[in-house]
Enzyme design. Structure first.
Site, PDB file in Angstrom:
ATOM      1  N   GLU A 167       0.819  -1.219   0.000  1.00 33.14           N
ATOM      2  CA  GLU A 167       0.000   0.000   0.000  1.00 33.14           C
ATOM      3  C   GLU A 167       0.851   1.266   0.000  1.00 33.14           C
ATOM      4  O   GLU A 167       0.526   2.249  -0.667  1.00 33.14           O
ATOM      5  CB  GLU A 167      -0.959   0.011   1.197  1.00 33.14           C
ATOM      6  N   HIS A 203     -11.804  -5.504   7.729  1.00 31.14           N
ATOM      7  CA  HIS A 203     -12.538  -5.310   6.479  1.00 31.14           C
ATOM      8  C   HIS A 203     -13.773  -4.427   6.660  1.00 31.14           C
ATOM      9  O   HIS A 203     -14.631  -4.399   5.794  1.00 31.14           O
ATOM     10  CB  HIS A 203     -12.971  -6.663   5.900  1.00 31.14           C
TER      11      HIS A 203
END
Ligand SMILES: Cc1ncc(C[n+]2csc(CCOP(=O)(O)OP(=O)(O)O)c2C)c(N)n1
Lengths: 365, 325
Positions: free
Chosen positions: B61, B130
């Protein structure tokens, strides 16, 4: 020296003797070398001046480059128009070679501004967060590739990116991610690591169990260790790496094996963590001394030349000192105006509030 | 020119238009190419625009965001996808130390026209990491702009506006609403991205919400309406900067405000809204600003997320408390 490889590229010994190497040759002239020596001496002089300015309270901090002149000048001289440099925070000699006004560097460390260089297209901002710039460089290099600025038949149409980072930075996630991205996309970027043996007080042994240049292989591109105190070798190796990148052959890694002869920054005390003997040993490898010896032996320079450079250095120092009162501090208005490219109502309200507050003092005065 | 689409498809269409409109727009992220992203938001785009415009990124990321910084410097307009909210943190340093600051540091010389798309929020029964709501971290960071769409029409238009913006935009997509359908009007001129929207008019109290909570608030307003209470629902749409004009004009009329968000209560967006309303409308309001939010705990395991998330009932309870003042 620990971490020094038998394969380390060296073209000029610490005693000022030229060496041959199977793969890398210095292709410049003696005149070029005289120019490099001048760059190194002036960079050293400017660095000493900036350190003194910090001591006088004119700069908030300074990051000395003492000892790393050859690594910086040699690599910077391999940069040509169209190439882009992503520095860390100690690349003053690179900035100097590329014509970035030295007052820009002083302004940053004085806190006059955040580092809006005059040649930002070619020499990016200094980076304080260790390693971040390696990703920026890689992304920029990907952009060069998308723009078709790599691998063209006409070499003049090709460009590359060089990014500077330290040995400590090599432990950072971002730096390792940059290696991965560069390899995956075959980006035209050269990672130029100045292994100056120390990350503040932490020795290279704490960052890596193997010589850093060997890591490159694990990422899938070539790594070369070069004597970072040998400007000829640094120039030769960087030329090779930049040319590879421009030709579309992808990234490479250069470990410039060098030494930070002074403190990490003006706030640091290296006597707390390293032995004087180590400093002594590295003094024998001084990058400026060895090139001076060589060029003297060649008859390319003499005492008069050295005296002239010394005068030039003094003038440079005087200019640096004189520039301090000329440095303009940025203003709150400029800052408010540049937080966003597209202004927001909320911030405009704060700017007005600030302006009224500031004006209230003027009225009272 | 309008069509009924899910929010997911509307985002896909918006991205497609942006790629067509400007060759400098690039998409990058994990699995966004052949797979079309784990939520299929970028489906078909790589096939249409090629691997240099829709880029499958290595699984890193910070790398995705950090290389996008370099691409911005090269004149590109990268749109990066973070696969899930909980995975933006490895890239957080690049966002707050670089993306947010480079424009000011360079006195405007290096704009960062980057969009960071993050599917966010809970309610989908996912495993940990999530279902998070990290918006306050970003909204607290000067230099970033933060927006969240709540319906397909906004999704279609706001993603294009975010891409056209010369500022970095954190674009929060309420993943549990991806498959909600709505009418997308392709020809009507959209509202500016940094403008809130009154999603339902009412007179007794204002519900202030964004992203996934807009539908929950509209549901609550529908129930309240049956019981004779008229609730106004304001979809903030923009979290940084916040559109105070729309918010305060609504609360000025209803005199009561309840902020609703999934993110934990303390120092969430609701804190800022409440503080601001108290400052600006202290003498107008009939009740203190109330907040309905997630609790101050890490996002809970999926089987108890319904207890954690603001629900119609919790919102109506707060409405009752507000009306009781
Ligand atoms: C992410 C981050 N962590 C810590 C620091 C503080 N810091 C500044 S310089 C430095 C050492 C860096 O060493 P190295 O990469 O070898 O570079 P050198 O200064 O030796 O050139 C540290 C720890 C920082 N600037 N950024």
């Amino acid at each position: 020296m620990r971490g020094q490889s038998h394969d380390m590229v060296q073209l000029l010994t610490p005693d000022g003797e030229r060496l041959e190497h199977d793969e890398f040759a210095f292709t410049g002239t003696t005149d070029d070398l005289v120019g490099f020596l001048r760059d190194m001496i002036l960079a050293r002089r400017f660095d000493a001046e900036a350190t003194a300015l910090q001591r006088h309270g004119e700069l908030g901090l300074w990051t000395p480059l003492l000892g790393q002149e050859a690594a910086q000048v040699g690599s910077a001289r391999a940069v040509r128009e169209g190439d882009v440099v992503f520095p860390s925070y100690r690349e003053h000699a690179v900035a100097m070679v590329l014509g970035v006004p030295l007052t820009n560097l002083l302004g940053l460390f004085r806190g006059s501004n955040g580092g809006d260089w005059e040649k930002l297209e070619t020499f990016k901002n200094y980076q304080i967060v260790i390693g971040c710039q390696t990703l920026h460089a890689t992304g920029y290099a990907m952009g060069l590739q998308f723009d078709g600025a790599v691998g063209n038949d006409d070499d003049a149409d090709n460009s590359a990116v060089i990014v500077y980072h330290g040995d400590g930075a090599a432990s950072q996630g971002d730096v390792n991610e940059a290696y991965v991205f560069a390899a995956s996309y075959n980006a035209p970027v050269v990672f130029f690591c100045q292994n100056n043996q120390w990350a503040i007080s932490e020795p290279i042994a704490l960052q890596s169990r193997i010589p850093l240049f060997q890591r490159a292989q694990g990422f899938g591109f070539p790594g070369v260790q070069v004597d970072g105190n040998d400007v000829l070798a640094v120039k030769a190796v960087t030329d090779w790496a930049m040319q590879r990148a421009r030709a579309g052959e992808g990234p490479s890694f250069i470990e410039a094996f060098t030494y930070r002869m002074g403190a990490h920054t003006t706030s640091d005390d290296p006597t707390k963590y390293r032995r004087a003997a180590e400093d002594e040993a590295w003094k024998g490898r001084d990058p400026v001394a060895r090139l001076t010896t060589y060029l003297r032996n060649e008859g390319a320079i003499d005492d008069a030349w050295l005296a002239a450079i010394d005068d030039e250095g003094k003038a440079l120092g005087a200019d640096a000192r004189a520039s301090i009162p000329q440095l303009e501090d940025t203003t709150m208005d400029k800052l408010f105006a540049t937080v966003y490219a597209e202004p927001t109502v909320a911030l405009e309200a704060q700017r007005r509030e600030y302006a009224e507050y500031a004006a209230s003092f003027e009225e009272n005065a | 020119m309008s069509e009924t689409l899910t929010m997911a498809k509307a985002l896909n269409r918006g991205l497609r238009r942006a790629l067509q409109a400007d060759p400098k727009v690039l998409l990058a992220g994990e699995d966004i190419g052949k797979l079309g992203g784990v939520f299929r938001i970028t489906e078909g785009l790589q096939a249409e625009f090629g691997e240099n415009r829709v880029i499958d990124s290595p699984l890193a990321e910070s790398g995705i965001i950090g290389t996008a910084v370099g691409l911005c410097m090269r004149g590109y307009r990268p749109v990066v996808e973070i696969q899930f909210d909980g995975f933006v943190f490895p890239g957080f340093s690049q966002i707050v130390t670089q993306v947010a600051k480079l424009h000011m540091r360079t006195a405007g010389q290096n704009p960062m026209p980057m969009v960071i798309r993050i599917p966010f929020g809970g309610g989908i029964g996912a495993v940990e990491h999530h279902s998070e709501s990290p918006e306050a971290y970003f909204a607290h960071t000067p230099g970033l702009k933060v927006v969240s769409c709540s319906n397909a029409n906004d999704a279609y238009w706001m993603i294009q506006q975010a891409i056209q913006s010369d500022d970095p935009v954190v674009f929060l997509e309420p993943k549990r609403r991806y498959h909600v359908k709505d009418t997308v009007n392709f020809s009507a001129r959209p509202a500016p991205m940094h403008q809130a929207n009154i999603a339902r008019y009412g007179t007794d109290a204002t519900l202030l919400c964004y992203g996934p909570m807009v539908k929950t608030c509209l549901d609550a307003a529908a129930v309240a309406g049956e019981e004779g209470t008229s609730l106004e629902v304001v979809d903030l749409r923009t979290l940084s900067p916040i559109d105070w004009v729309t918010i305060t004009s609504s609360v000025r009329r209803t005199k009561r405000a309840i902020v609703v968000h999934e993110a934990p209560l303390t120092l969430g967006l609701g804190s800022e809204v409440a503080a601001r309303l108290a400052q600006d409308l202290f003498y107008v309001m009939e009740a203190p600003v109330l907040r309905v939010a997630g609790y101050d705990m890490p996002y809970p395991p999926a089987r108890v997320e319904e207890e954690y998330l603001p629900s119609v009932d919790r919102i109506l309870d707060a409405v009752d408390r507000s009306l009781a003042y």
